[in-house]
Design an enzyme around this catalytic site. Structure first.
Site, PDB file in Angstrom:
ATOM      1  N   GLU A   1       3.235  11.575  -2.554  1.00 14.88           N
ATOM      2  CA  GLU A   1       3.552  10.551  -3.561  1.00 14.88           C
ATOM      3  C   GLU A   1       2.940  10.947  -4.900  1.00 14.88           C
ATOM      4  OE1 GLU A   1       3.043   6.371  -2.446  1.00 14.88           O
ATOM      5  OE2 GLU A   1       2.038   6.056  -4.370  1.00 14.88           O
TER       6      GLU A   1
ATOM      7  N   HIS B   1      10.384   4.907  -5.818  1.00  7.04           N
ATOM      8  CA  HIS B   1       9.816   3.601  -5.525  1.00  7.04           C
ATOM      9  C   HIS B   1      10.540   2.611  -6.448  1.00  7.04           C
ATOM     10  CE1 HIS B   1       5.769   5.045  -3.704  1.00  7.04           C
ATOM     11  NE2 HIS B   1       6.672   5.994  -3.601  1.00  7.04           N
TER      12      HIS B   1
ATOM     13  N   ARG C   1       7.443  -5.099  -3.746  1.00  6.66           N
ATOM     14  CA  ARG C   1       7.347  -6.211  -4.692  1.00  6.66           C
ATOM     15  C   ARG C   1       6.607  -5.771  -5.954  1.00  6.66           C
ATOM     16  NH1 ARG C   1       3.113 -10.815  -3.712  1.00  6.66           N
ATOM     17  NH2 ARG C   1       1.857  -9.073  -4.499  1.00  6.66           N
ATOM     18  N   GLY C   2       5.479  -5.055  -5.767  1.00 10.31           N
ATOM     19  CA  GLY C   2       4.591  -4.746  -6.905  1.00 10.31           C
ATOM     20  C   GLY C   2       3.441  -5.740  -6.913  1.00 10.31           C
TER      21      GLY C   2
ATOM     22  N   TYR D   1       0.353  -2.678   5.844  1.00  7.83           N
ATOM     23  CA  TYR D   1      -1.067  -2.776   5.471  1.00  7.83           C
ATOM     24  C   TYR D   1      -1.984  -2.804   6.703  1.00  7.83           C
ATOM     25  CZ  TYR D   1       1.157  -3.683   1.056  1.00  7.83           C
ATOM     26  OH  TYR D   1       1.934  -3.538  -0.062  1.00  7.83           O
TER      27      TYR D   1
ATOM     28  N   HIS E   1      -2.524  -7.157   4.048  1.00  9.19           N
ATOM     29  CA  HIS E   1      -2.359  -7.226   2.596  1.00  9.19           C
ATOM     30  C   HIS E   1      -3.395  -8.190   2.021  1.00  9.19           C
ATOM     31  CE1 HIS E   1      -0.414  -8.443  -1.269  1.00  9.19           C
ATOM     32  NE2 HIS E   1      -0.208  -7.145  -1.316  1.00  9.19           N
TER      33      HIS E   1
ATOM     34  N   LYS F   1      11.014  -7.735   6.277  1.00 12.89           N
ATOM     35  CA  LYS F   1      11.494  -6.536   5.565  1.00 12.89           C
ATOM     36  C   LYS F   1      12.279  -5.643   6.530  1.00 12.89           C
ATOM     37  CE  LYS F   1       7.175  -5.564   3.672  1.00 12.89           C
ATOM     38  NZ  LYS F   1       6.192  -5.079   2.691  1.00 12.89           N
TER      39      LYS F   1
ATOM     40  N   GLN G   1      -0.424   1.491   3.489  1.00 13.19           N
ATOM     41  CA  GLN G   1      -1.462   1.566   2.463  1.00 13.19           C
ATOM     42  C   GLN G   1      -2.511   2.565   2.928  1.00 13.19           C
ATOM     43  OE1 GLN G   1      -2.418   1.510  -0.445  1.00 13.19           O
ATOM     44  NE2 GLN G   1      -2.136  -0.669  -0.892  1.00 13.19           N
TER      45      GLN G   1
ATOM     46  N   GLN H   1     -13.372   6.526  -8.535  1.00 16.36           N
ATOM     47  CA  GLN H   1     -11.956   6.245  -8.294  1.00 16.36           C
ATOM     48  C   GLN H   1     -11.762   5.589  -6.926  1.00 16.36           C
ATOM     49  OE1 GLN H   1     -10.771   8.888  -5.949  1.00 16.36           O
ATOM     50  NE2 GLN H   1      -8.569   9.034  -6.270  1.00 16.36           N
TER      51      GLN H   1
HETATM   52  P1  FAD Z   1       5.606  -7.964  -0.027  1.00 20.17           P
HETATM   53  O1  FAD Z   1       6.172  -7.347   1.198  1.00 20.17           O
HETATM   54  O2  FAD Z   1       6.454  -8.941  -0.767  1.00 20.17           O
HETATM   55  O3  FAD Z   1       4.215  -8.648   0.390  1.00 20.17           O
HETATM   56  C1  FAD Z   1       3.319  -9.165  -0.566  1.00 20.17           C
HETATM   57  C2  FAD Z   1       2.543 -10.334   0.034  1.00 20.17           C
HETATM   58  O4  FAD Z   1       3.408 -11.460   0.260  1.00 20.17           O
HETATM   59  C3  FAD Z   1       1.916 -10.050   1.401  1.00 20.17           C
HETATM   60  O5  FAD Z   1       0.702 -10.751   1.473  1.00 20.17           O
HETATM   61  C4  FAD Z   1       2.931 -10.588   2.403  1.00 20.17           C
HETATM   62  O6  FAD Z   1       2.329 -10.968   3.636  1.00 20.17           O
HETATM   63  C5  FAD Z   1       3.517 -11.774   1.661  1.00 20.17           C
HETATM   64  N1  FAD Z   1       4.951 -11.950   1.926  1.00 20.17           N
HETATM   65  C6  FAD Z   1       5.869 -10.966   2.078  1.00 20.17           C
HETATM   66  N2  FAD Z   1       7.098 -11.488   2.252  1.00 20.17           N
HETATM   67  C7  FAD Z   1       6.966 -12.835   2.193  1.00 20.17           C
HETATM   68  C8  FAD Z   1       7.884 -13.914   2.270  1.00 20.17           C
HETATM   69  N3  FAD Z   1       9.197 -13.711   2.440  1.00 20.17           N
HETATM   70  N4  FAD Z   1       7.397 -15.191   2.160  1.00 20.17           N
HETATM   71  C9  FAD Z   1       6.075 -15.396   1.957  1.00 20.17           C
HETATM   72  N5  FAD Z   1       5.150 -14.413   1.885  1.00 20.17           N
HETATM   73  C10 FAD Z   1       5.590 -13.138   1.978  1.00 20.17           C
HETATM   74  N6  FAD Z   1       2.957  -0.784  -6.406  1.00 20.17           N
HETATM   75  C11 FAD Z   1       3.586  -0.483  -7.589  1.00 20.17           C
HETATM   76  O7  FAD Z   1       3.457  -1.229  -8.572  1.00 20.17           O
HETATM   77  N7  FAD Z   1       4.370   0.642  -7.707  1.00 20.17           N
HETATM   78  C12 FAD Z   1       4.565   1.492  -6.671  1.00 20.17           C
HETATM   79  O8  FAD Z   1       5.290   2.479  -6.804  1.00 20.17           O
HETATM   80  C13 FAD Z   1       3.913   1.213  -5.419  1.00 20.17           C
HETATM   81  N8  FAD Z   1       4.080   2.012  -4.341  1.00 20.17           N
HETATM   82  C14 FAD Z   1       3.503   1.682  -3.137  1.00 20.17           C
HETATM   83  C15 FAD Z   1       3.748   2.495  -2.008  1.00 20.17           C
HETATM   84  C16 FAD Z   1       3.186   2.184  -0.778  1.00 20.17           C
HETATM   85  C17 FAD Z   1       3.473   3.054   0.414  1.00 20.17           C
HETATM   86  C18 FAD Z   1       2.339   1.035  -0.655  1.00 20.17           C
HETATM   87  C19 FAD Z   1       1.692   0.707   0.653  1.00 20.17           C
HETATM   88  C20 FAD Z   1       2.104   0.216  -1.760  1.00 20.17           C
HETATM   89  C21 FAD Z   1       2.693   0.524  -3.005  1.00 20.17           C
HETATM   90  N9  FAD Z   1       2.496  -0.288  -4.131  1.00 20.17           N
HETATM   91  C22 FAD Z   1       3.112   0.024  -5.329  1.00 20.17           C
HETATM   92  C23 FAD Z   1       1.634  -1.481  -4.071  1.00 20.17           C
HETATM   93  C24 FAD Z   1       2.428  -2.770  -3.735  1.00 20.17           C
HETATM   94  O9  FAD Z   1       3.333  -3.057  -4.787  1.00 20.17           O
HETATM   95  C25 FAD Z   1       1.433  -3.906  -3.562  1.00 20.17           C
HETATM   96  O10 FAD Z   1       0.670  -3.708  -2.411  1.00 20.17           O
HETATM   97  C26 FAD Z   1       1.993  -5.328  -3.629  1.00 20.17           C
HETATM   98  O11 FAD Z   1       0.911  -6.242  -3.786  1.00 20.17           O
HETATM   99  C27 FAD Z   1       2.785  -5.773  -2.409  1.00 20.17           C
HETATM  100  O12 FAD Z   1       3.978  -5.137  -2.317  1.00 20.17           O
HETATM  101  P2  FAD Z   1       4.901  -5.323  -0.986  1.00 20.17           P
HETATM  102  O13 FAD Z   1       6.144  -4.593  -1.238  1.00 20.17           O
HETATM  103  O14 FAD Z   1       4.125  -5.012   0.227  1.00 20.17           O
HETATM  104  O15 FAD Z   1       5.162  -6.901  -1.089  1.00 20.17           O
END
Ligand code: FAD
Length: 292
Positions: A19, A79, A109-110, A154, A158, A174, A185, A221
């Site tokens: 990545e 991404h 989501r971000g 996670y 998370h 998802k 993560q 870091q």
């Molecule tokens: P979600 O899956 O939406 O989850 C976020 C939170 O909401 C979790 O606590 C989950 O339990 C909860 N949740 C999920 N779905 C629902 C629902 N339907 N209803 C209620 N609650 C829900 N960040 C960046 O900005 N750019 C990147 O390129 C990037 N790349 C990443 C790559 C990897 C492999 C990983 C592991 C993380 C990356 N991240 C990146 C970080 C990521 O954006 C954050 O961890 C963010 O806070 C959550 O993203 P998610 O897609 O897991 O969100």
């Protein structure tokens, strides 16, 4: 290759992904091109390119992923974060990805920013990554080719999630929306990953769970990143990093030894692949991979 091939990989083949993050400007892109050429020599299955949430660092994701795929000739993934974006903005990005013939998307989501986070979340078309995955699957319905989609998992839960149960049930949303693989993560203690895979399987999810590893580059870091994403730094690693102090060369050596041990154990346990958060550097990754 694409993410869906993880499921049918040969038993002894380990699929590696790297990545990277997009450059801020042209001179940085020139440097990144050298890094990408060296990473490609390590024969990764895929190199993925991050996408900054809320406009930051978003501009060049597709450009870099296209360079990796269409110039270097290594498979790539974009991404795609959805927080604060309209459907139109997401569709524009999907069109660009499609135009560049990139087949893989890491759908996210971000992070919610501290300032105006809730407002931004409510203004965007999607509040969670499962809705983004659903949208991508709807978008591509009439298209000749489908994307392969990775979503985030996670091992230490998370940071916003009140419980593992809730986090895994949200992961399932998802998966049900159409994800092909889960990338985790970063973690420094493999025990979290093995327990996580058990929880994922107990929830009836049978997708490959790719462990995400980040070799340490400096003590500062690692403390900053770990506290942002809720990753535990095991006591022994913390101690070694304290001993390294501000000497980054020593910290890198600590990181290489730590990551190498994690990789060896993960391979011995038969993981389908390993995703490395390489932070746009190569020499530490080369050393880890040449000695496992
Ligand atoms: P979600 O899956 O939406 O989850 C976020 C939170 O909401 C979790 O606590 C989950 O339990 C909860 N949740 C999920 N779905 C629902 C629902 N339907 N209803 C209620 N609650 C829900 N960040 C960046 O900005 N750019 C990147 O390129 C990037 N790349 C990443 C790559 C990897 C492999 C990983 C592991 C993380 C990356 N991240 C990146 C970080 C990521 O954006 C954050 O961890 C963010 O806070 C959550 O993203 P998610 O897609 O897991 O969100």
């Amino acid at each position: 290759m694409d993410f869906s091939e993880y499921k049918n990989k040969k038993k002894d083949a380990l699929l590696i992904s790297f990545e990277v993050f997009p450059p801020k400007d042209d001179p940085e892109f020139e440097k990144l091109k050298d890094t990408l050429a060296r990473l490609a020599e390590l024969s990764p299955g895929i190199i993925t390119v991050t996408h900054g949430a809320m406009g930051k660092g978003r501009k060049r994701t597709v450009e870099v992923a296209s360079y990796i795929k269409n110039v270097i000739g290594t498979e790539s993934a974009c991404h795609l974060t959805c927080i604060g974006s309209s459907e139109k903005e997401i569709d524009l990005m999907l069109e660009q990805i499609e135009r560049e013939k990139i087949r893989n998307i890491v759908a996210l989501r971000g992070d919610i920013p501290q300032e105006n986070g809730e407002k931004l979340l409510s203004e965007g078309a999607f509040q969670h990554a499962n809705q983004l995955v659903e949208h991508i699957r709807k978008y591509e319905k009439e298209k000749p080719q489908q994307f392969s989609i990775a979503v985030a998992g996670y091992p230490e839960k998370h940071i916003e999630s009140p419980s593992f149960e809730e986090d895994i049930s949200n992961l399932k949303k998802k998966v049900d929306a159409g994800a092909n693989i889960i990338i985790t993560q970063l973690f420094f203690d493999n025990r979290y990953y093995f327990d996580y895979v058990d929880r994922v399987r107990a929830a009836g999810i049978d997708l490959p769970v790719i462990p995400g590893l980040m070799p340490v580059l400096s003590s500062r870091q690692v403390i900053r990143i770990s506290s942002l994403c809720g990753t535990e730094i095991p006591e022994a690693l913390r101690k070694r990093l304290e001993d390294a102090g501000d000497d980054n060369r020593k910290a890198v050596e600590v990181g290489i030894a730590q990551c190498r041990n994690q990789v060896r154990e993960l391979i011995a346990e038969g993981v389908p692949g390993i995703h490395f958060y390489v932070l746009n550097r190569t020499s530490h990754i080369e050393r880890i991979l040449e000695s496992v």
